[in-house]
Motif scaffolding. Structure first.
Motif, short mmCIF file in Angstrom:
data_model
loop_
_atom_site.label_atom_id
_atom_site.label_comp_id
_atom_site.label_asym_id
_atom_site.label_seq_id
_atom_site.Cartn_x
_atom_site.Cartn_y
_atom_site.Cartn_z
N ARG A 28 45.74 40.95 40.15
CA ARG A 28 45.34 40.59 41.65
C ARG A 28 44.02 39.47 41.58
NH1 ARG A 28 44.88 45.75 46.19
NH2 ARG A 28 47.17 46.37 45.74
N THR A 76 37.94 46.07 43.60
CA THR A 76 39.63 46.15 43.81
C THR A 76 39.92 47.57 43.29
OG1 THR A 76 39.34 43.63 43.27
CG2 THR A 76 41.24 44.88 43.19
N GLN A 90 33.39 37.60 45.76
CA GLN A 90 33.43 39.50 45.98
C GLN A 90 34.41 40.33 45.11
OE1 GLN A 90 33.13 37.54 50.42
NE2 GLN A 90 32.29 39.90 50.70
N TYR A 91 35.51 39.36 44.94
CA TYR A 91 36.99 40.07 44.25
C TYR A 91 36.92 39.55 42.40
CZ TYR A 91 37.71 38.61 48.89
OH TYR A 91 37.54 38.47 50.52
N CYS A 92 36.00 39.14 41.80
CA CYS A 92 36.32 38.59 40.45
C CYS A 92 35.34 38.51 39.78
CB CYS A 92 37.32 37.48 40.27
SG CYS A 92 38.74 37.12 41.22
N GLU A 103 37.75 37.98 55.19
CA GLU A 103 36.65 39.12 54.74
C GLU A 103 35.55 39.00 56.03
OE1 GLU A 103 35.83 42.05 53.17
OE2 GLU A 103 36.61 41.27 52.26
N GLY A 149 33.34 42.75 42.23
CA GLY A 149 34.16 42.57 42.77
C GLY A 149 35.18 43.78 41.62
#
Length: 340
Positions: free
Chosen positions: A253, A211, A201-203, A187, A207
């Protein structure tokens, strides 16, 4: 044990307070604003005023209140010291160096000690995710277990770890900060913590939205309900329930990263149950199922069948857990006195 106690959940937007009977019954709950100006210097004083006002309103005397338990959105060590809590303005890194080196500047972060001196009654402080886990084990979705990991999904990602009915805080109070576990070392954008590729940062809710935006860019010709309005975790989950392919990909994801992260947690802690809570968990199985699916795919056989449950106490988990934490410490002190 005295008949009443208070549970406090400090938040960046509001402070939740609960008056409990020590039998476990929540008598009343209410909120007060969280005043963050001047590095949150008035937060504890506001809690004291709110507790005193409620005691006067209900004609409660000090001799019938066991004490106060409090959850804080940041690492808290064993003696109730918060070294840094940016969400509340308690951040010694924002204080000039000359002031930071003075003992009074550091003393302000000894939350339990300071609140105890203001109230003149026992006070216990802990990380908010940790005490929420205690609350769910006491009166919520993880009852009848003596070890659990609770994951809170929202603006950030936190977790509370309880082993043998005791919160595990780690040497600096940061155990359970799984939101800052690196899941993508490639990242290039920084997390709010300053590192790169953190799970948060993603979940987290932001985030998940990011996505979704990436998935839509990758599939410019594919129709999706997510193109019709504001993208939020709620609209993503709603679209996925309707069979929207892009939304389903987003949650897939999400589940892959969360499932992978929790297998690492299980390798270390091996809890009896995982509890999924926080604002995003209000989507229920839409959030829970992809996490559980990938956890079982990646997990070591010895803990592959660890149960996953949804939190049941909602936003009240913190005040329940804060009180339970206080009870545990009072009981421990009583046992130590008997040994003497």
């Amino acid at each position: 044990m005295k008949p009443y106690a208070f549970g406090v959940d400090l938040g960046g937007n509001a402070i939740k307070i609960g008056l409990f009977q020590t039998t476990g019954n929540l008598v009343e709950k209410w909120t007060i604003p969280a005043r963050l100006e001047d590095h949150g210097s008035q937060l504890l004083a506001d809690v004291v005023d709110a507790i005193r006002a409620k005691m006067a309103e209900r004609s409660l005397t000090w001799d019938v209140v066991e004490g106060v338990g409090m959850g804080v959105p940041g690492p808290v060590d064993q003696d109730g010291t918060v070294m840094r809590c940016v969400n509340l303005g308690w951040d010694i890194l924002n204080v000039p160096q000359a002031v930071r080196e003075l003992e009074p500047a550091i003393e302000k972060l000894k939350v339990a000690k300071e609140l105890q001196s203001l109230l003149n009654m026992p006070v216990e402080a802990g990380n908010d995710a940790n005490v929420a886990a205690l609350g769910e084990m006491w009166q919520g979705g993880a009852q009848w277990n003596n070890s659990a990991v609770m994951v809170t999904l929202g603006v950030g990602i936190g977790s509370g770890i309880v082993v043998d009915n005791k919160v595990f805080v780690g040497s600096t109070g940061a155990a359970g900060e799984i939101g800052h576990m690196c899941v993508n070392p490639k990242e290039t954008e920084r997390c709010t913590c300053g590192n790169y590729g953190c799970l948060e940062q993603y979940c987290s809710d932001t985030g998940l939205v990011h996505t979704a935006q990436l998935v839509l860019e990758e599939r410019p010709e594919e129709p999706s309900l997510l193109r019709d309005g504001e993208i939020t975790p709620k609209t993503i989950c709603q679209a996925a329930k309707k069979g929207d392919a892009a939304a389903s990909e987003v949650l897939d994801r999400f589940g892959q990263l969360m499932g992978q992260a929790l297998t690492a947690v299980a390798c270390t802690v091996n809890p009896q149950v995982f509890v999924i809570g926080g604002q995003m968990a209000q989507a229920g199985m839409a959030i829970l199922k992809p996490i559980e699916t990938y956890f079982r795919r990646y997990a070591f056989h010895a803990f592959r069948n660890t149960p996953f449950v949804l939190a049941e106490l909602g936003e009240d988990a913190g005040i329940y857990g804060s009180v339970r934490m206080l009870f545990d410490e009072v009981k421990l002190e009583e046992e130590e006195e008997l040994d003497l």
